[in-house]
Design a protein around this motif. Structure first.
Motif, PDB file in Angstrom:
ATOM      1  N   PHE A 264       0.839  -1.102  -0.141  1.00 29.51           N
ATOM      2  CA  PHE A 264       0.089  -0.065   0.440  1.00 29.51           C
ATOM      3  C   PHE A 264       1.160   1.441  -0.473  1.00 29.51           C
ATOM      4  O   PHE A 264       0.348   1.973   0.350  1.00 29.51           O
ATOM      5  N   ALA A 265       2.063   0.774  -0.383  1.00 27.48           N
ATOM      6  CA  ALA A 265       2.851   2.782  -0.013  1.00 27.48           C
ATOM      7  C   ALA A 265       4.034   1.822  -0.703  1.00 27.48           C
ATOM      8  O   ALA A 265       4.584   0.611  -1.052  1.00 27.48           O
ATOM      9  N   ALA A 266       5.015   3.407  -1.576  1.00 30.49           N
ATOM     10  CA  ALA A 266       5.524   3.582  -2.185  1.00 30.49           C
ATOM     11  C   ALA A 266       6.591   4.483  -1.575  1.00 30.49           C
ATOM     12  O   ALA A 266       6.546   5.647  -1.446  1.00 30.49           O
TER      13      ALA A 266
ATOM     14  N   PHE B  72       4.929  18.083  -6.333  1.00 36.23           N
ATOM     15  CA  PHE B  72       4.869  16.098  -6.168  1.00 36.23           C
ATOM     16  C   PHE B  72       3.609  15.591  -5.097  1.00 36.23           C
ATOM     17  O   PHE B  72       2.631  15.041  -5.700  1.00 36.23           O
ATOM     18  N   ASP B  73       3.514  16.425  -3.887  1.00 39.59           N
ATOM     19  CA  ASP B  73       2.650  15.920  -3.336  1.00 39.59           C
ATOM     20  C   ASP B  73       0.901  16.034  -3.878  1.00 39.59           C
ATOM     21  O   ASP B  73       0.283  15.592  -3.330  1.00 39.59           O
TER      22      ASP B  73
ATOM     23  N   GLY C  83      -4.040   9.811  -7.609  1.00 36.67           N
ATOM     24  CA  GLY C  83      -4.885   8.958  -7.115  1.00 36.67           C
ATOM     25  C   GLY C  83      -4.139   8.574  -5.723  1.00 36.67           C
ATOM     26  O   GLY C  83      -5.113   7.546  -5.078  1.00 36.67           O
ATOM     27  N   ALA C  84      -3.246   9.124  -5.665  1.00 41.91           N
ATOM     28  CA  ALA C  84      -2.433   8.578  -3.798  1.00 41.91           C
ATOM     29  C   ALA C  84      -3.690   8.774  -3.075  1.00 41.91           C
ATOM     30  O   ALA C  84      -4.338   9.982  -2.885  1.00 41.91           O
ATOM     31  N   PHE C  85      -3.879   8.103  -2.392  1.00 43.16           N
ATOM     32  CA  PHE C  85      -4.816   8.248  -1.088  1.00 43.16           C
ATOM     33  C   PHE C  85      -3.376   9.075   0.113  1.00 43.16           C
ATOM     34  O   PHE C  85      -4.432  10.199   0.652  1.00 43.16           O
ATOM     35  N   GLY C  86      -2.800   9.402  -0.434  1.00 41.87           N
ATOM     36  CA  GLY C  86      -1.712  10.176   0.992  1.00 41.87           C
ATOM     37  C   GLY C  86      -0.036  10.286   0.868  1.00 41.87           C
ATOM     38  O   GLY C  86      -0.136   9.176   0.151  1.00 41.87           O
TER      39      GLY C  86
END
Length: 92
Positions: A54-56, A66-67, A74-77
């Protein structure tokens, strides 16, 4: 149950910390999303040969931009990745 709680507390602490402006970002995404494509589209590069489900970890030159772009794709956070990188032994 206690082991699960023991793992959940450090991860919750990482996800709830205020965003910082380091160039290493921890991106939370769905398992079916392509982390490499998301990172490149948002202006970053994946770090390391492995990634979590779930992360990278992503390296970027412009963390604030970038954030926002990662969330748009589509990133959750997105959080500062320096702490988790140190815990995982990633040396940059």
């Amino acid at each position: 149950m206690m082991a699960l709680l023991g793992l959940a507390a450090p991860l919750a602490g990482l996800t709830l910390q205020p965003p910082k402006q380091s160039d290493l970002r921890l991106v939370f995404l769905a398992p079916w999303q392509d982390a490499d494509m998301l990172a490149q589209s948002a202006g970053g590069t994946l770090v390391g040969p492995q990634q979590a489900l779930f992360a990278a970890l992503v390296q970027t030159d412009d963390p604030a931009r970038f954030d926002q772009r990662a969330r748009d794709f589509g990133a959750f956070g997105v959080r500062d990745g320096a702490v988790i990188a140190a815990l995982c032994g990633v040396a940059l």
